[in-house]
Design an enzyme around this catalytic site. Structure first.
Site, PDB file in Angstrom:
ATOM      1  N   GLY A  10       0.627  -1.417  -0.101  1.00 22.76           N
ATOM      2  CA  GLY A  10      -0.105  -0.057  -0.013  1.00 22.76           C
ATOM      3  C   GLY A  10       0.966   1.352  -0.084  1.00 22.76           C
ATOM      4  N   VAL A  12       1.547   3.556   2.366  1.00 24.21           N
ATOM      5  CA  VAL A  12       2.350   3.961   3.357  1.00 24.21           C
ATOM      6  C   VAL A  12       3.164   3.164   3.653  1.00 24.21           C
ATOM      7  CG1 VAL A  12       1.355   3.822   6.358  1.00 24.21           C
ATOM      8  CG2 VAL A  12      -0.171   5.229   4.468  1.00 24.21           C
ATOM      9  N   CYS A 128      -3.130  10.831  10.834  1.00 21.57           N
ATOM     10  CA  CYS A 128      -2.194  11.826   9.965  1.00 21.57           C
ATOM     11  C   CYS A 128      -3.574  13.093  10.741  1.00 21.57           C
ATOM     12  CB  CYS A 128      -2.469  12.062   8.834  1.00 21.57           C
ATOM     13  SG  CYS A 128      -3.854  11.528   7.512  1.00 21.57           S
ATOM     14  N   GLN A 155      -7.145  18.382   2.829  1.00 24.69           N
ATOM     15  CA  GLN A 155      -6.702  16.694   3.167  1.00 24.69           C
ATOM     16  C   GLN A 155      -6.731  16.485   1.578  1.00 24.69           C
ATOM     17  OE1 GLN A 155      -8.998  16.166   7.252  1.00 24.69           O
ATOM     18  NE2 GLN A 155      -8.288  13.882   5.990  1.00 24.69           N
ATOM     19  N   SER A 158      -3.771  11.880  -0.884  1.00 20.77           N
ATOM     20  CA  SER A 158      -3.368  10.646  -0.099  1.00 20.77           C
ATOM     21  C   SER A 158      -3.846  10.087   0.795  1.00 20.77           C
ATOM     22  CB  SER A 158      -1.379  10.667  -0.130  1.00 20.77           C
ATOM     23  OG  SER A 158      -1.997  12.053   0.907  1.00 20.77           O
ATOM     24  N   LYS A 212     -11.742  12.122  15.457  1.00 23.92           N
ATOM     25  CA  LYS A 212     -10.584  10.869  15.673  1.00 23.92           C
ATOM     26  C   LYS A 212      -9.618  12.897  16.283  1.00 23.92           C
ATOM     27  CE  LYS A 212     -10.754   7.731  12.154  1.00 23.92           C
ATOM     28  NZ  LYS A 212     -10.419   7.365  11.124  1.00 23.92           N
ATOM     29  N   ARG A 234     -11.933  17.289   2.220  1.00 21.54           N
ATOM     30  CA  ARG A 234     -11.020  16.610   1.020  1.00 21.54           C
ATOM     31  C   ARG A 234     -11.026  17.384  -0.573  1.00 21.54           C
ATOM     32  NH1 ARG A 234      -7.939  12.255   2.671  1.00 21.54           N
ATOM     33  NH2 ARG A 234      -9.863  11.667   2.438  1.00 21.54           N
ATOM     34  N   HIS A 241      -1.473  17.191   3.981  1.00 18.24           N
ATOM     35  CA  HIS A 241      -2.370  17.683   3.620  1.00 18.24           C
ATOM     36  C   HIS A 241      -1.781  18.917   3.836  1.00 18.24           C
ATOM     37  CE1 HIS A 241      -4.217  14.077   3.534  1.00 18.24           C
ATOM     38  NE2 HIS A 241      -4.119  13.154   4.972  1.00 18.24           N
TER      39      HIS A 241
END
Length: 335
Positions: A10, A12, A128, A155, A158, A212, A234, A241
């Site tokens: 992936g 990351v 993130c 954001q 990615s 979060k 987004r 970001h």
């Protein structure tokens, strides 16, 4: 040091591989794990091809010191016991364990010592956007405790993974060639658009992404009373970001003191010369490690300061922070 990357195929996972390739850790043996789809493919590490192993309940992690896991929350929950049963420390990039009381949630510049007490062998990597925010808040908080934060995030694609980045590119291609844009990874078409919706909506009409930031900030900064209100958006940017922040502290702060704190803070680069049109932008920050800060000014609406930050979501927002957790543990563990 023996390292495993879970989710190696992936976005990351590949970024972790790139960071390790640069010598961030003294890797003696590297193992790569992935899904059935990516198993059998090979990735290059320091001139050697390493085959991705399929992660199963029979996978043997014995001898692996650290597993850097970025394969999604469901995978993390299902395979946590498999990964940790022989003493491997699992550093998890998903949201699965972040708010568990017995799992430390760590940004090394702020609460690295929390990583030294992981009774389940699991350390959580924060979201993130939260990482970027708290790295910028930390130098301010040292001057005077932060009371309240209002934040709007911008954001990049990615943040939704490699397939989302591919989808944004494909949408621009489709639209340029007279075709309808294909939408799968986002709530709406992202090309030529911004979407004020990341993750699912909760009962209070904030999204899970926004909540979060609310919850994770309190845990990382050991500040249960800090108030955070976020709107997460987004934008059609590939990497890095951006965040606009309004911060109120318990005591009024002089702007020059804040400026100096940013200049001296680990992991922060002050990029703030507005008269020369110098401020952080994703186009210039993608691929870099620090959190960049600019547009620093006093808030004219009331007490506090406001500023702008940009950081690469795949670097400090995910892969780099996970590697830095390992670096912190290795530097501080008893011999």
């Amino acid at each position: 040091m023996n390292i495993a990357i879970v989710g190696a195929g992936g976005a990351v996972g590949r970024e972790i591989l790139s960071i390790l390739e640069g010598g961030a850790l003294p890797v003696d043996n590297l193992r790569l794990f992935g899904s059935a789809r990516s198993a059998g493919s090979k990735l290059l590490f320091k001139g050697k091809e390493i085959e991705i192993e399929q992660l199963t309940h029979d996978s043997d992690f014995s001898g692996v010191h650290y597993a850097l896991v970025s394969a999604g929350g469901g995978t993390s929950v299902e395979y946590a016991d498999v990964i940790t049963r022989y003493g491997t420390t699992m550093i998890d990039n998903s949201s699965a364990f972040r708010m568990d009381a017995d799992v430390p949630l760590v940004v090394p510049e702020i609460n690295g010592d929390d990583a030294m007490n992981a009774p389940r062998g699991i350390i959580a990597n924060p979201n993130c956007t939260t990482i970027q925010m708290v790295v910028a808040l930390n130098p301010i908080n040292k001057l005077s405790p932060v009371k309240r934060v209002h934040i709007a995030t911008y954001q990049a694609a990615s943040g939704a993974g490699a397939q989302a980045m591919d989808e944004l590119i494909q949408q621009y291609s489709d639209l340029a060639n007279g075709r309808e844009a294909h939408v799968e990874k986002f709530a709406h078409q992202l090309a030529y658009n911004v979407i004020p919706h990341i993750d699912v909506f909760t009962d209070n009409d904030y999204t899970k992404e926004e909540m979060k930031m609310y919850h994770e900030t309190k845990k990382i900064m050991h500040a249960p009373d800090i108030a955070v209100s976020a709107t997460c958006v987004r934008v059609p940017v590939m990497r890095a970001h951006s965040e606009a922040m309004w911060v109120e502290t318990e005591q009024p702060l002089e702007l020059e003191d804040v400026r100096k704190a940013f200049e001296e803070a680990p992991g922060v680069v002050l990029m703030d010369r507005p008269a020369d049109k110098v401020y952080p932008m994703p186009l210039e920050i993608a691929g870099k490690d620090p959190v960049y800060v600019g547009r620093l000014r006093c808030d004219i609406s009331g007490p506090g300061i406001t500023f702008w930050t940009v950081s690469d979501q795949l670097r400090k927002g995910a892969a780099l922070n996970a590697v830095q957790i390992v670096q912190y543990i290795e530097a501080h563990k008893p011999f």
